[in-house]
Design a protein around this motif. Structure first.
Motif, PDB file in Angstrom:
ATOM      1  N   MET A   1       0.831  -1.192   0.000  1.00 50.46           N
ATOM      2  CA  MET A   1       0.000   0.000   0.000  1.00 50.46           C
ATOM      3  C   MET A   1       0.867   1.245   0.000  1.00 50.46           C
ATOM      4  O   MET A   1       1.870   1.286   0.656  1.00 50.46           O
ATOM      5  N   GLU A   2       0.393   2.217  -0.695  1.00 49.87           N
ATOM      6  CA  GLU A   2       1.140   3.463  -0.757  1.00 49.87           C
ATOM      7  C   GLU A   2       0.550   4.432   0.232  1.00 49.87           C
ATOM      8  O   GLU A   2      -0.641   4.445   0.473  1.00 49.87           O
ATOM      9  N   ARG A   3       1.387   5.240   0.822  1.00 51.89           N
ATOM     10  CA  ARG A   3       0.910   6.231   1.776  1.00 51.89           C
ATOM     11  C   ARG A   3       0.550   7.503   1.035  1.00 51.89           C
ATOM     12  O   ARG A   3       1.254   7.936   0.157  1.00 51.89           O
ATOM     13  N   ALA A   4      -0.573   8.064   1.430  1.00 55.07           N
ATOM     14  CA  ALA A   4      -0.950   9.351   0.875  1.00 55.07           C
ATOM     15  C   ALA A   4      -0.653  10.382   1.925  1.00 55.07           C
ATOM     16  O   ALA A   4      -1.264  10.412   2.956  1.00 55.07           O
ATOM     17  N   VAL A   5       0.331  11.190   1.692  1.00 61.06           N
ATOM     18  CA  VAL A   5       0.738  12.142   2.706  1.00 61.06           C
ATOM     19  C   VAL A   5      -0.318  13.207   2.838  1.00 61.06           C
ATOM     20  O   VAL A   5      -0.727  13.793   1.864  1.00 61.06           O
ATOM     21  N   VAL A   6      -0.763  13.396   4.056  1.00 62.85           N
ATOM     22  CA  VAL A   6      -1.782  14.396   4.305  1.00 62.85           C
ATOM     23  C   VAL A   6      -1.144  15.515   5.066  1.00 62.85           C
ATOM     24  O   VAL A   6      -0.604  15.283   6.121  1.00 62.85           O
ATOM     25  N   GLN A   7      -1.182  16.675   4.526  1.00 63.86           N
ATOM     26  CA  GLN A   7      -0.549  17.808   5.194  1.00 63.86           C
ATOM     27  C   GLN A   7      -1.603  18.749   5.681  1.00 63.86           C
ATOM     28  O   GLN A   7      -2.431  19.191   4.937  1.00 63.86           O
ATOM     29  N   ILE A   8      -1.549  18.938   6.981  1.00 63.38           N
ATOM     30  CA  ILE A   8      -2.489  19.880   7.537  1.00 63.38           C
ATOM     31  C   ILE A   8      -1.701  21.093   7.937  1.00 63.38           C
ATOM     32  O   ILE A   8      -0.871  21.009   8.792  1.00 63.38           O
ATOM     33  N   ILE A   9      -1.935  22.179   7.303  1.00 65.98           N
ATOM     34  CA  ILE A   9      -1.259  23.400   7.695  1.00 65.98           C
ATOM     35  C   ILE A   9      -2.190  24.133   8.619  1.00 65.98           C
ATOM     36  O   ILE A   9      -3.199  24.618   8.202  1.00 65.98           O
ATOM     37  N   LEU A  10      -1.839  24.146   9.882  1.00 67.28           N
ATOM     38  CA  LEU A  10      -2.672  24.821  10.832  1.00 67.28           C
ATOM     39  C   LEU A  10      -2.369  26.292  10.698  1.00 67.28           C
ATOM     40  O   LEU A  10      -1.468  26.753  11.318  1.00 67.28           O
ATOM     41  N   PHE A  11      -3.111  26.946   9.824  1.00 65.18           N
ATOM     42  CA  PHE A  11      -2.872  28.363   9.574  1.00 65.18           C
ATOM     43  C   PHE A  11      -3.737  29.132  10.577  1.00 65.18           C
ATOM     44  O   PHE A  11      -4.232  30.155  10.275  1.00 65.18           O
ATOM     45  N   GLY A  12      -4.030  28.678  11.971  1.00 65.52           N
ATOM     46  CA  GLY A  12      -4.931  28.894  13.164  1.00 65.52           C
ATOM     47  C   GLY A  12      -6.026  28.001  13.004  1.00 65.52           C
ATOM     48  O   GLY A  12      -6.999  28.168  13.185  1.00 65.52           O
ATOM     49  N   LEU A  13      -5.901  26.451  12.118  1.00 63.08           N
ATOM     50  CA  LEU A  13      -6.950  25.782  11.374  1.00 63.08           C
ATOM     51  C   LEU A  13      -7.733  26.846  10.808  1.00 63.08           C
ATOM     52  O   LEU A  13      -8.388  26.795  10.022  1.00 63.08           O
TER      53      LEU A  13
ATOM     54  N   LEU B   1     -13.789  20.816   3.201  1.00 63.69           N
ATOM     55  CA  LEU B   1     -13.377  19.494   2.759  1.00 63.69           C
ATOM     56  C   LEU B   1     -11.939  19.601   2.272  1.00 63.69           C
ATOM     57  O   LEU B   1     -11.645  20.354   1.341  1.00 63.69           O
ATOM     58  N   LEU B   2     -11.050  18.887   2.915  1.00 65.75           N
ATOM     59  CA  LEU B   2      -9.642  18.975   2.565  1.00 65.75           C
ATOM     60  C   LEU B   2      -9.386  18.330   1.206  1.00 65.75           C
ATOM     61  O   LEU B   2      -9.850  17.233   0.932  1.00 65.75           O
ATOM     62  N   LYS B   3      -8.647  19.031   0.372  1.00 65.74           N
ATOM     63  CA  LYS B   3      -8.339  18.562  -0.978  1.00 65.74           C
ATOM     64  C   LYS B   3      -6.962  17.926  -1.002  1.00 65.74           C
ATOM     65  O   LYS B   3      -5.994  18.500  -0.523  1.00 65.74           O
ATOM     66  N   ARG B   4      -6.887  16.747  -1.579  1.00 68.90           N
ATOM     67  CA  ARG B   4      -5.604  16.056  -1.673  1.00 68.90           C
ATOM     68  C   ARG B   4      -4.813  16.604  -2.859  1.00 68.90           C
ATOM     69  O   ARG B   4      -5.279  16.591  -3.992  1.00 68.90           O
ATOM     70  N   THR B   5      -3.621  17.092  -2.587  1.00 73.23           N
ATOM     71  CA  THR B   5      -2.754  17.650  -3.608  1.00 73.23           C
ATOM     72  C   THR B   5      -1.339  17.141  -3.381  1.00 73.23           C
ATOM     73  O   THR B   5      -0.817  17.233  -2.270  1.00 73.23           O
ATOM     74  N   LEU B   6      -0.744  16.595  -4.418  1.00 70.48           N
ATOM     75  CA  LEU B   6       0.624  16.068  -4.335  1.00 70.48           C
ATOM     76  C   LEU B   6       0.759  15.078  -3.179  1.00 70.48           C
ATOM     77  O   LEU B   6       1.745  15.069  -2.442  1.00 70.48           O
ATOM     78  N   GLY B   7      -0.268  14.254  -2.998  1.00 66.45           N
ATOM     79  CA  GLY B   7      -0.208  13.212  -1.986  1.00 66.45           C
ATOM     80  C   GLY B   7      -0.417  13.684  -0.570  1.00 66.45           C
ATOM     81  O   GLY B   7      -0.063  12.975   0.374  1.00 66.45           O
TER      82      GLY B   7
ATOM     83  N   ASN C   1      -1.780  11.199 -10.075  1.00 65.20           N
ATOM     84  CA  ASN C   1      -1.104  10.667  -8.894  1.00 65.20           C
ATOM     85  C   ASN C   1      -1.015  11.743  -7.810  1.00 65.20           C
ATOM     86  O   ASN C   1      -0.648  12.883  -8.073  1.00 65.20           O
ATOM     87  N   GLY C   2      -1.366  11.373  -6.599  1.00 64.66           N
ATOM     88  CA  GLY C   2      -1.322  12.322  -5.487  1.00 64.66           C
ATOM     89  C   GLY C   2      -2.596  13.095  -5.275  1.00 64.66           C
ATOM     90  O   GLY C   2      -2.703  13.854  -4.319  1.00 64.66           O
ATOM     91  N   SER C   3      -3.595  12.912  -6.161  1.00 62.67           N
ATOM     92  CA  SER C   3      -4.863  13.626  -5.997  1.00 62.67           C
ATOM     93  C   SER C   3      -5.918  12.675  -5.452  1.00 62.67           C
ATOM     94  O   SER C   3      -5.606  11.561  -5.015  1.00 62.67           O
ATOM     95  N   GLU C   4      -7.178  13.091  -5.479  1.00 65.17           N
ATOM     96  CA  GLU C   4      -8.261  12.259  -4.972  1.00 65.17           C
ATOM     97  C   GLU C   4      -9.562  12.726  -5.599  1.00 65.17           C
ATOM     98  O   GLU C   4      -9.785  13.926  -5.771  1.00 65.17           O
ATOM     99  N   ILE C   5     -10.412  11.791  -5.970  1.00 65.92           N
ATOM    100  CA  ILE C   5     -11.754  12.107  -6.468  1.00 65.92           C
ATOM    101  C   ILE C   5     -12.744  11.864  -5.343  1.00 65.92           C
ATOM    102  O   ILE C   5     -12.726  10.798  -4.709  1.00 65.92           O
ATOM    103  N   VAL C   6     -13.606  12.833  -5.087  1.00 67.93           N
ATOM    104  CA  VAL C   6     -14.594  12.723  -4.011  1.00 67.93           C
ATOM    105  C   VAL C   6     -15.981  12.919  -4.605  1.00 67.93           C
ATOM    106  O   VAL C   6     -16.232  13.917  -5.292  1.00 67.93           O
TER     107      VAL C   6
END
Length: 890
Positions: free
Chosen positions: A1-13, A143-149, A474-479
């Motif tokens: 399985m490949e890991r999808a890196v999820v980056q949460i930038i807490l910009f104050g959430l 809704l968080l968007k997956r970008t570049l994994g 690659n690195g994106s997601e369809i919702v």
């Protein structure tokens, strides 16, 4: 399985700033909490800021908020002198009418909004009487968007002054499983690194950020006025090549589709680059740099073309060619020679790019057209609708068009509409030192196609969001979200059909499961559907003929009002105390700058605000409301860091709308222990402790019998000691905890009071208080005492069992050095399972110990989850004699 890196930038959430007049002595932000919950990629963030007017006269206090562009505000309220001032959603026209009426009555009014690179800013203010307090509470959802994994959730913290009670709590729950988590950003540097705690347990992760006042002025992004920077959380989600992750609840479903381990599809790409006179200077230079870097990344089986344009068209080659080394070297020389000149003929340039792709059909490949421009069309065809129509006919849904608008002179709505009409997206490139990196970053998002002609099929589904996608990268997601017909899960059958390289692929439910999540979501899935539907209706409005726009706009407005979203079609109006100003706050368009008129009378926010606390693991729930949080299984396992935390169903007390509101919010902290006292059901008059483990699924647990005194934390260098006395109640905790700091300061904590001695002065506190004695700070809340001594922070929770209250301490922030000892200072234990039958055995440091599978209640958190554990003797778990942790006196 490949890991999808999820980056949460807490910009104050949300980047929430609360500020007032420049003189800090006028006011005091005494509490600032950011609480964010991410469940199935849907983030709900609550920002609560409490400000006190310390002056002998009334003062105007401002509340600034910056939220991610893609987020919708869903609640705003103020609490002033026992009164609650709620936001009410109205259509933009109704809100504007109220604004106009206020102006006509001679009242000053304000329309406040602006937009930056990643954030939108909202601002309001209220007058607070002398020595009174105001609480601001704002919620937004996205809704968080997956970008570049990775997924990104931004929190920017800039409270404008150091805050004694500053907290960021983030809870992430992903059914697919979280495989990795780390924390980055300017607020994770230098001294602030010690203020961050992260936990990861299977499908759940937590990040806590609790900086002291001193730390808030010493990070890379800190100033004398306090913090000003970002917290970035990065995490991975487990993925596979199946149908994906499908959740349903209350007749709604959401489908996250992001298969991995698929072969990349060779691509055909044409770059159409504006070289008109307006690109002069740094813009054209950065474009050259970015283009050369992008060309370096082309694979040998890719084909590409390169066009520059002003009022004329300039080809590197008139047809697409293979990305061989010779061709790449030639194209880079062409790119280095791009010079700015002339006018802008966008129509001719894009049509030529489309012609080149249409003339080069290649089976098993994916075609992409990328336009970069910085201005409006000024040569050739200049009518925007005519250009859009021409481009749409030329592309004919065969490949996507991506439009990059450089700077703010460009007509971004024109580019956005043209992109959406051709299955692409538009992106603004900001004129800054990193513009070349922005260009390169966008290309990387579309550089690796994995599927084309993706069709999402849902038998037994209705009211679906978008189901057809030209390409999946690659690195994106369809919702996709929708409703399940008659809520009949038995007849609901999802399927995805797509093209991978040269073959058709079908993803069906035979290799996936449709998971019911009623207990977890509590309406979350329905809100995801509403959020996606509104977003896509707003995009659809840009694409449909004028005759259809009104119906699309009406549908989007009705959903915005129903779900309380602040969207471009709605505004929020918040009534303030009599005589106050009227502010109208709306969601701005991309590129819109702030328009503000200083006011006197109410507030208006874009969109109606709705209470979001149902999605928050802690806090964020107002007085007068009681409901359950998302249900998480009572039992959970520890991750590699051995942390424990499980939010569960809970009912919150209904409080009167007065100062108890502050009390409630101040009581919602969670803890970060090394050792956790818990309930034991087998040993009378004993206390069961949990001990963190490294990379193991189960923690260790052991029992301590009697009301003995334990050494909790000793730090000789800082002249700090923390001791506690166990109570005589079976399966209880501590009846008293004493903290000694320096030679002449100590704190005694009981379940009902706190006593502080500072030199010769002894003071007893029984109510809610914030006490400062030198570098010692104590915050007493309803069910919690928060003690900060230098760079060490300890939270003491108050629990109740069978009518008896008891204490449990948690080390929230560790000292930077390792010169500490005591129960709270114990490091995680590493063990190896060496035998399961007939007697279970573990090996710790080459020593085998007997263990028994048991369970314990985790008292380190508010919601008391039950955990499985390996029960052993105290000496075996501690690898030392228990007597080493016993003290003669507190």
């Amino acid at each position: 399985m490949e890991r999808a890196v999820v980056q949460i930038i807490l910009f104050g959430l949300l980047l929430a700033l609360v500020s007032t007049l420049p003189n800090k002595d006028d006011w005091d932000i005494y509490s600032y909490h950011i609480n964010s919950t991410v469940t199935s990629r849907y983030a709900t963030t609550v920002i609560t800021s409490r400000v006190a007017n310390r002056m002998d006269e009334s003062k105007e206090i401002e509340f600034h908020v910056r939220i991610p562009k893609h987020a919708f505000i869903s609640k705003f309220r103020m609490f002033i002198d026992g009164q609650v001032y709620d936001g009410i959603v109205k259509s933009k026209e109704q809100a504007q009418q109220q604004y106009t009426e206020a102006v006509s009555r001679g009242e000053s009014a304000g329309l406040v909004s602006s937009v930056g690179r990643n954030l939108e800013e909202f601002k309001t203010s209220v007058t607070v009487a002398a020595h009174k307090k105001v609480t601001f509470e704002l919620t937004y959802e996205e809704l968080l968007k997956r970008t570049l994994g990775k997924y990104e959730l931004q929190i920017h913290a800039r409270p404008m002054q150091p805050v004694k009670d500053f907290k960021v709590d983030v809870y992430i729950h992903e059914k697919a499983g979280i495989s990795f988590i780390e924390v980055k950003g300017g607020l994770s540097t230098r001294a602030l690194a010690n203020a961050i705690t992260k936990r990861h347990i299977g499908k759940q992760a937590w990040v806590y950020f609790y900086p002291t006042e001193d730390q808030q002025t010493t990070c890379d992004s800190c100033e004398k006025q306090g913090m000003n920077g970002d917290l970035i959380i990065v995490y991975d989600v487990n993925r596979d090549t199946s149908l994906g992750d499908i959740k349903k609840s209350d007749g709604y479903f959401v489908h996250h589709f992001a298969p991995t381990s698929l072969p990349r599809i060779p691509k055909n790409v044409v770059f159409v680059i504006d070289q008109s006179g307006s690109m002069h200077g740094r813009k054209i230079e950065q474009t050259r740099i970015a283009l050369i870097r992008i060309l370096n990344d082309l694979a040998e089986d890719d084909y590409f073309g390169l066009i520059t344009f002003d009022s004329s068209i300039f080809h590197w080659k008139r047809e697409l060619v293979q990305a061989s080394k010779e061709n790449l070297d030639s194209s880079k020389k062409f790119a280095q020679g791009i010079k700015d000149r002339g006018a802008t003929d966008i129509n001719r340039a894009v049509l030529e790019g489309a012609r080149m792709l249409n003339a080069h059909p290649r089976e098993g490949s994916a075609s992409i057209l990328i336009l970069l421009t910085d201005g409006d069309p000024t040569a050739g065809v200049t009518n925007l609708e005519t250009i859009q129509s021409n481009v749409r006919k030329a592309i004919a849904d065969k490949f996507p068009l991506y439009c990059l608008g450089f700077g703010f002179d460009v007509n971004f709505d024109f580019l956005k509409t043209m992109s959406l009409q051709n299955n692409g997206v538009a992106r603004r490139i900001y004129e800054d030192s990193d513009a070349d990196l922005q260009l390169k970053g966008f290309y990387e998002e579309v550089a690796t196609p994995l599927l084309t002609d993706v069709t999402m099929i849902y038998m037994g589904g209705t009211n679906l969001t978008q189901t057809n996608f030209s390409q999946y990268y690659n690195g994106s997601e369809i919702v996709v979200a929708g409703q399940i017909t008659n809520n009949d899960i038995e007849t609901f059958s999802p399927q995805v059909v797509a093209i991978s390289a040269r073959r058709k692929m079908v993803f069906s439910e035979s290799n996936s499961t449709v998971e019911s999540t009623e207990a977890v979501s509590d309406g979350l899935i329905q809100r995801v559907w509403a959020y996606l539907t509104v977003k896509q209706l707003l995009e659809k409005e840009l694409q449909v003929p004028e005759a259809e726009k009104e119906n699309v706009r009406k549908e989007a407005l009705e959903l915005s009002l129903k779900y309380g979203f602040v969207t471009p079609l709605t505004s929020m109006v918040v009534t303030k105390p009599p005589g106050e100003s009227t502010h109208v706050l709306h969601k701005p368009k991309e590129g819109e700058s702030r328009l503000m008129v200083e006011p006197r009378g109410g507030i208006a926010f874009s969109g109606r605000l709705r209470f979001p606390g149902a999605y928050g693991p802690i806090g964020g729930i107002p007085p007068g409301l009681a409901f359950a949080s998302p249900a998480i299984p009572n039992r959970m396992k520890t991750g590699r860091n051995g942390y424990f935390f499980t939010p569960q169903y809970f009912q919150l007390p209904i409080l009167a709308r007065d100062d108890s509101y502050d009390d409630f919010y101040d009581s919602g902290a969670v803890s970060d222990p090394n050792i956790v006292p818990t309930t034991a059901t087998t040993v009378p008059l004993s206390h069961r402790f949990l001990l963190k483990t490294e990379n193991q699924s189960l923690p260790l647990c052991f029992d301590v019998t009697g009301n003995i005194r334990l050494k909790l934390l000793h730090h000789p260098n800082r002249e700090l000691s923390v001791n506690g006395e166990l109570d005589s109640v079976a399966n209880g905790g501590f009846t008293k905890i004493v903290i000694h700091f320096k030679a002449d300061q100590y704190v005694e904590v009981y379940t009902n009071e706190v006593t502080i001695q500072d030199g010769q002065r002894l003071t007893r506190y029984t109510g809610e208080d914030l006490i400062t004695a030198g570098s010692l700070t104590v915050i007493k809340r309803n069910k919690e005492v928060d003690v900060a001594a230098g760079n060490i922070r300890i939270v003491i929770l108050v629990h109740e069992k069978d009518g008896e209250e008891f204490l449990w301490p948690v080390l929230r922030q560790r000292p930077s050095d390792n010169n500490t000892e005591g129960i709270l200072a114990l490091k995680p234990v590493a063990y190896e399972e060496v035998q399961q039958t007939p007697v279970a055995k573990l090996k710790i440091k080459d020593q085998e110990i007997d263990v028994t599978r048991s369970s314990a209640v985790d008292y380190s958190v508010v919601f008391l989850p039950t955990l499985d554990c390996w029960l052993t003797s105290a000496e075996s778990a501690l690898q030392r004699r228990l007597d080493d942790f016993i003290v003669a006196q507190l």
